[in-house]
Motif scaffolding. Structure first.
Motif, short mmCIF file in Angstrom:
data_model
loop_
_atom_site.label_atom_id
_atom_site.label_comp_id
_atom_site.label_asym_id
_atom_site.label_seq_id
_atom_site.Cartn_x
_atom_site.Cartn_y
_atom_site.Cartn_z
N MET A 112 122.35 24.25 -25.67
CA MET A 112 122.00 23.44 -24.50
C MET A 112 123.20 22.62 -24.01
N ALA A 113 124.21 23.34 -23.50
CA ALA A 113 125.42 22.69 -23.02
C ALA A 113 125.90 23.38 -21.75
N PHE A 114 126.56 22.62 -20.88
CA PHE A 114 127.08 23.19 -19.64
C PHE A 114 128.47 23.77 -19.87
N ALA A 115 128.74 24.86 -19.13
CA ALA A 115 130.03 25.52 -19.23
C ALA A 115 130.35 26.15 -17.88
N ARG A 116 131.57 26.66 -17.74
CA ARG A 116 131.93 27.37 -16.51
C ARG A 116 132.80 28.57 -16.85
N VAL A 117 132.76 29.55 -15.97
CA VAL A 117 133.61 30.73 -16.12
C VAL A 117 134.95 30.42 -15.48
N ALA A 118 136.00 30.37 -16.29
CA ALA A 118 137.31 29.95 -15.80
C ALA A 118 138.17 31.12 -15.32
N LEU A 119 137.96 32.31 -15.90
CA LEU A 119 138.86 33.43 -15.58
C LEU A 119 138.19 34.75 -15.91
N PHE A 120 138.51 35.76 -15.10
CA PHE A 120 138.07 37.13 -15.40
C PHE A 120 139.30 37.98 -15.66
N HIS A 121 139.31 38.67 -16.80
CA HIS A 121 140.42 39.55 -17.15
C HIS A 121 140.12 40.94 -16.60
N ARG A 122 140.80 41.31 -15.52
CA ARG A 122 140.55 42.61 -14.90
C ARG A 122 141.14 43.72 -15.75
N GLY A 123 140.34 44.78 -15.93
CA GLY A 123 140.80 45.95 -16.68
C GLY A 123 141.57 46.91 -15.80
N SER A 124 141.96 48.01 -16.40
CA SER A 124 142.78 48.98 -15.68
C SER A 124 141.96 49.96 -14.85
N THR A 125 140.66 50.07 -15.13
CA THR A 125 139.82 51.02 -14.39
C THR A 125 138.52 50.36 -13.97
N ALA A 126 137.89 50.96 -12.97
CA ALA A 126 136.60 50.43 -12.49
C ALA A 126 135.54 50.52 -13.58
N ALA A 127 135.56 51.63 -14.34
CA ALA A 127 134.58 51.80 -15.41
C ALA A 127 134.75 50.72 -16.48
N GLU A 128 135.99 50.39 -16.77
CA GLU A 128 136.25 49.36 -17.78
C GLU A 128 135.74 48.01 -17.30
N ASN A 129 135.97 47.70 -16.03
CA ASN A 129 135.51 46.43 -15.49
C ASN A 129 133.99 46.33 -15.44
N ALA A 130 133.34 47.49 -15.28
CA ALA A 130 131.88 47.51 -15.20
C ALA A 130 131.21 47.48 -16.57
N ASP A 131 131.97 47.70 -17.63
CA ASP A 131 131.39 47.75 -18.97
C ASP A 131 131.00 46.33 -19.41
N GLU A 132 129.71 46.12 -19.61
CA GLU A 132 129.22 44.78 -19.91
C GLU A 132 129.55 44.34 -21.33
N ALA A 133 130.12 45.23 -22.15
CA ALA A 133 130.48 44.86 -23.52
C ALA A 133 131.92 44.36 -23.62
#
Length: 219
Positions: A108-129
């Motif tokens: 029960m704590a607040f947080a924020r998304v500071a950065l997204f590390h973009r992968g080399s392919t669209a499939a990699e970026n779409a992988d939720e794992a």
């Protein structure tokens, strides 16, 4: 040499996709009142039906002023639900800067998304794992973490079990990419070394994946 499994296989983790984690539906004012009555009086199982009928009659007889706290609590749940749904509909750069409540009962704590590390392919970026999101908590003692989209959604939805499943899948994802890198220099011990490396934080593991020199120095 046969490849050692560095972590639990994603296929062995049922329901581990972030897409199957959904926010809990908000409760109505009456259901919140009923829950409060149940917690206060703990009726016997055989009297539940009569208890519900009596509670419904009490609720209908309450004044608007007496009902107000329950309506306000119900509105808070609806607002939280709407925010969770909106958050879970986003991905990749859309989430950068988004603030959220980690709704797990133990956190029960607040947080924020500071950065997204973009992968080399669209499939990699779409992988939720894939561990791709830098998350910073308002509480400085928690420090920063790198999470997958599955982990993010599970935390936003307050689902402890889904969070653990997603974390295991993320470790598996990292292990599958780390193993061949370790195998290049240590083919006989690659499975053991990879397993040991997976005990460190995802942030450091991502750094090792992205920095070959750091990985060589580590092993």
């Amino acid at each position: 040499p046969p490849r050692a499994a560095p972590a639990a296989s994603a296929a062995s983790l049922p329901g581990d996709s972030g897409s199957d984690v959904t926010p809990p539906k908000p409760l109505s004012a009456y259901i919140l009142y009923l829950r409060a009555k149940v917690q206060a009086q703990r009726p016997a199982l055989e009297t539940v039906t009569d208890f519900r009928k009596a509670t419904e009659a009490e609720w209908n007889a309450l004044s608007d002023i007496d009902k107000q706290p329950f309506h306000e609590a119900a509105k808070m749940q609806r607002d939280l639900y709407d925010n969770q749904v909106a958050f879970c509909a986003k991905s990749c750069e859309q989430l950068v800067g988004e603030k959220f409540l980690d709704g797990r009962p133990t956190i029960m704590a607040f947080a924020r998304v500071a950065l997204f590390h973009r992968g080399s392919t669209a499939a990699e970026n779409a992988d939720e794992a894939r561990a791709a999101y830098d998350v910073v908590y308002d509480e400085e003692c928690r420090g920063a973490e790198i999470l997958s989209l599955s982990e993010l959604k599970a935390r936003v939805c307050g689902d402890e079990r889904a969070t653990r499943r997603a974390a295991a899948r993320t470790k598996s994802f990292i292990g599958e990419r780390l193993y061949p890198l370790v195998h290049r220099n240590h083919p006989e011990l690659a499975g053991k070394i990879t397993g040991m490396l997976l005990e460190i934080s995802n942030a450091e593991l991502v750094h090792l994946l992205e920095t070959p020199v750091a990985l060589r120095l580590k092993v």
